[in-house]
Design a protein around this motif. Structure first.
Motif: not given
Length: 162
Positions: A92-113
């Motif tokens: 879950g994510k805080d709907e009051d802040k409506n933040q999107l989880i950043p995609v600019s980090g290195t962790g998930i792009p490295n795992v995808q690669m």
């Protein structure tokens, strides 16, 4: 950490590491975290590239539970059917802040690669970053360990990402 240098590790060990990490986070959050985890008990000697799953779980805590102040929740379900592993991970994510989880980090792009390199044509990864929930659906076609696989080392190009 030494497992990260191997091409493949037992799925059982990878799931144990995830379980240990989650248990550590549960201590940190106490009763404030609503956590549902379903992991297979029999991994049928399946092998997986090391540290493929953990970054997704870590991100649930880093970008989800730690930012979701009212009532953080995480659901993790990993299933096996023959040599196909399916993981559905939601937080879950805080709907009051409506933040999107950043995609600019290195962790998930490295795992995808790494997934693209290690499991070409043998995976399906879908990430959904919605208003109130972050969802990772991952399917991997795994293999069973044999003596030849145990001796194989990862290509040098993968060593930089492990």
């Amino acid at each position: 950490l030494s497992e990260g240098a191997k091409a493949l590790v037992p799925l059982e060990k990878e799931l144990k590491m995830i379980s240990d990490y989650i248990n550590l986070e549960k201590v940190r959050y106490g009763n404030k975290l609503d956590m549902h985890v379903s992991l297979p008990t029999d991994t049928n000697d399946l092998q997986i590239a090391p540290l493929i799953l953990l970054p997704f779980v870590e991100n649930c805590f880093k970008h989800g539970a730690s930012k979701f102040l009212s009532h953080p929740w995480i659901n993790l379900k990993i299933e096996l059917e023959d040599n196909m592993m399916s993981m559905k991970l939601m937080n879950g994510k805080d709907e009051d802040k409506n933040q999107l989880i950043p995609v600019s980090g290195t962790g998930i792009p490295n795992v995808q690669m790494r997934i693209n390199l290690v499991y070409p044509g043998k995976h399906n990864l879908q990430i959904s970053n919605e208003k109130n929930v972050y969802v990772v659906n991952l399917k991997l076609e795994l293999s069973k360990q044999n003596k030849e696989q145990a001796a194989i080392k990862p290509p040098q190009s993968l060593m930089n990402y492990a």
